[in-house]
Motif scaffolding. Structure first.
Motif, PDB file in Angstrom:
ATOM      1  N   UNK A   1      -3.201  11.309  19.871  1.00 14.08           N
ATOM      2  CA  UNK A   1      -3.590  10.465  18.757  1.00 14.08           C
ATOM      3  C   UNK A   1      -2.342  10.095  17.948  1.00 14.08           C
ATOM      4  N   UNK A   2      -2.250   8.849  17.554  1.00 13.10           N
ATOM      5  CA  UNK A   2      -1.084   8.331  16.861  1.00 13.10           C
ATOM      6  C   UNK A   2      -1.156   8.648  15.363  1.00 13.10           C
ATOM      7  N   UNK A   3      -0.002   9.075  14.798  1.00 13.18           N
ATOM      8  CA  UNK A   3       0.049   9.352  13.371  1.00 13.18           C
ATOM      9  C   UNK A   3      -0.011   8.039  12.588  1.00 13.18           C
ATOM     10  N   UNK A   4      -0.694   8.026  11.466  1.00  7.91           N
ATOM     11  CA  UNK A   4      -0.753   6.793  10.667  1.00  7.91           C
ATOM     12  C   UNK A   4       0.605   6.492  10.041  1.00  7.91           C
ATOM     13  N   UNK A   5       0.921   5.204   9.955  1.00  9.86           N
ATOM     14  CA  UNK A   5       2.175   4.760   9.370  1.00  9.86           C
ATOM     15  C   UNK A   5       1.914   4.294   7.935  1.00  9.86           C
ATOM     16  N   UNK A   6       2.436   5.049   6.984  1.00 11.47           N
ATOM     17  CA  UNK A   6       2.197   4.746   5.570  1.00 11.47           C
ATOM     18  C   UNK A   6       3.269   3.835   4.980  1.00 11.47           C
ATOM     19  N   UNK A   7       4.247   3.447   5.778  1.00  7.70           N
ATOM     20  CA  UNK A   7       5.343   2.626   5.277  1.00  7.70           C
ATOM     21  C   UNK A   7       4.842   1.279   4.754  1.00  7.70           C
ATOM     22  N   UNK A   8       3.969   0.633   5.487  1.00  7.29           N
ATOM     23  CA  UNK A   8       3.446  -0.675   5.072  1.00  7.29           C
ATOM     24  C   UNK A   8       2.609  -0.561   3.792  1.00  7.29           C
ATOM     25  N   UNK A   9       1.909   0.549   3.650  1.00  2.00           N
ATOM     26  CA  UNK A   9       1.117   0.728   2.438  1.00  2.00           C
ATOM     27  C   UNK A   9       2.016   0.976   1.235  1.00  2.00           C
ATOM     28  N   UNK A  10       3.137   1.646   1.448  1.00  2.00           N
ATOM     29  CA  UNK A  10       4.075   1.857   0.358  1.00  2.00           C
ATOM     30  C   UNK A  10       4.794   0.573  -0.014  1.00  2.00           C
ATOM     31  N   UNK A  11       4.943  -0.344   0.946  1.00  2.00           N
ATOM     32  CA  UNK A  11       5.541  -1.642   0.641  1.00  2.00           C
ATOM     33  C   UNK A  11       4.613  -2.447  -0.266  1.00  2.00           C
ATOM     34  N   UNK A  12       3.317  -2.259  -0.135  1.00  2.00           N
ATOM     35  CA  UNK A  12       2.363  -3.001  -0.965  1.00  2.00           C
ATOM     36  C   UNK A  12       2.270  -2.453  -2.383  1.00  2.00           C
ATOM     37  N   UNK A  13       2.767  -1.260  -2.624  1.00  2.00           N
ATOM     38  CA  UNK A  13       2.690  -0.664  -3.955  1.00  2.00           C
ATOM     39  C   UNK A  13       3.433  -1.492  -5.013  1.00  2.00           C
ATOM     40  N   UNK A  14       4.655  -1.995  -4.752  1.00  2.00           N
ATOM     41  CA  UNK A  14       5.284  -2.867  -5.758  1.00  2.00           C
ATOM     42  C   UNK A  14       4.489  -4.151  -6.027  1.00  2.00           C
ATOM     43  N   UNK A  15       3.809  -4.668  -5.007  1.00  2.00           N
ATOM     44  CA  UNK A  15       2.965  -5.841  -5.234  1.00  2.00           C
ATOM     45  C   UNK A  15       1.842  -5.521  -6.217  1.00  2.00           C
ATOM     46  N   UNK A  16       1.279  -4.340  -6.088  1.00  2.00           N
ATOM     47  CA  UNK A  16       0.241  -3.909  -7.016  1.00  2.00           C
ATOM     48  C   UNK A  16       0.797  -3.783  -8.428  1.00  2.00           C
ATOM     49  N   UNK A  17       1.973  -3.181  -8.552  1.00  3.84           N
ATOM     50  CA  UNK A  17       2.574  -3.002  -9.873  1.00  3.84           C
ATOM     51  C   UNK A  17       2.933  -4.345 -10.512  1.00  3.84           C
ATOM     52  N   UNK A  18       3.384  -5.299  -9.701  1.00  6.81           N
ATOM     53  CA  UNK A  18       3.694  -6.633 -10.219  1.00  6.81           C
ATOM     54  C   UNK A  18       2.429  -7.315 -10.725  1.00  6.81           C
ATOM     55  N   UNK A  19       1.334  -7.193  -9.968  1.00 13.89           N
ATOM     56  CA  UNK A  19       0.094  -7.842 -10.409  1.00 13.89           C
ATOM     57  C   UNK A  19      -0.460  -7.180 -11.669  1.00 13.89           C
ATOM     58  N   UNK A  20      -0.291  -5.862 -11.798  1.00 13.49           N
ATOM     59  CA  UNK A  20      -0.707  -5.183 -13.027  1.00 13.49           C
ATOM     60  C   UNK A  20       0.130  -5.675 -14.207  1.00 13.49           C
ATOM     61  N   UNK A  21       1.441  -5.810 -13.996  1.00  7.58           N
ATOM     62  CA  UNK A  21       2.325  -6.295 -15.059  1.00  7.58           C
ATOM     63  C   UNK A  21       1.964  -7.727 -15.455  1.00  7.58           C
TER      64      UNK A  21
END
Length: 69
Positions: free
Chosen positions: A1-21
């Motif tokens: 079973x392949x481990x999940x890749x959280x890198x792409x989800x962490x890339x979306x975190x700044x987008x979330x912070x920008x939209x909150x700002x």
């Protein structure tokens, strides 16, 4: 079973912070002190388009991450 890749989800975190700002900034600009400023009117009109662009970027990142799996 392949481990999940959280890198792409962490890339979306700044987008979330920008939209909150952007949301907080929009509410700040709605104060009565800035009612007669033209830049406030233009920046408030641009907010939905900026947020829509952020959503499109996030969707593209999500599609790319889904294709890599």
């Amino acid at each position: 079973m392949k481990k999940p890749n959280y890198r792409k989800e962490l890339i979306m975190l700044p987008l979330l912070l920008i939209s909150i700002a952007l949301c907080i900034g929009g509410h700040f600009i709605l104060q009565p002190n800035y009612q007669n400023n033209h830049w406030a009117e233009y920046s408030l009109a641009a907010l939905p388009f900026l947020m829509f662009a952020i959503v499109i970027i996030a969707i593209k990142i999500a599609i790319k991450a889904d294709k890599e799996e």
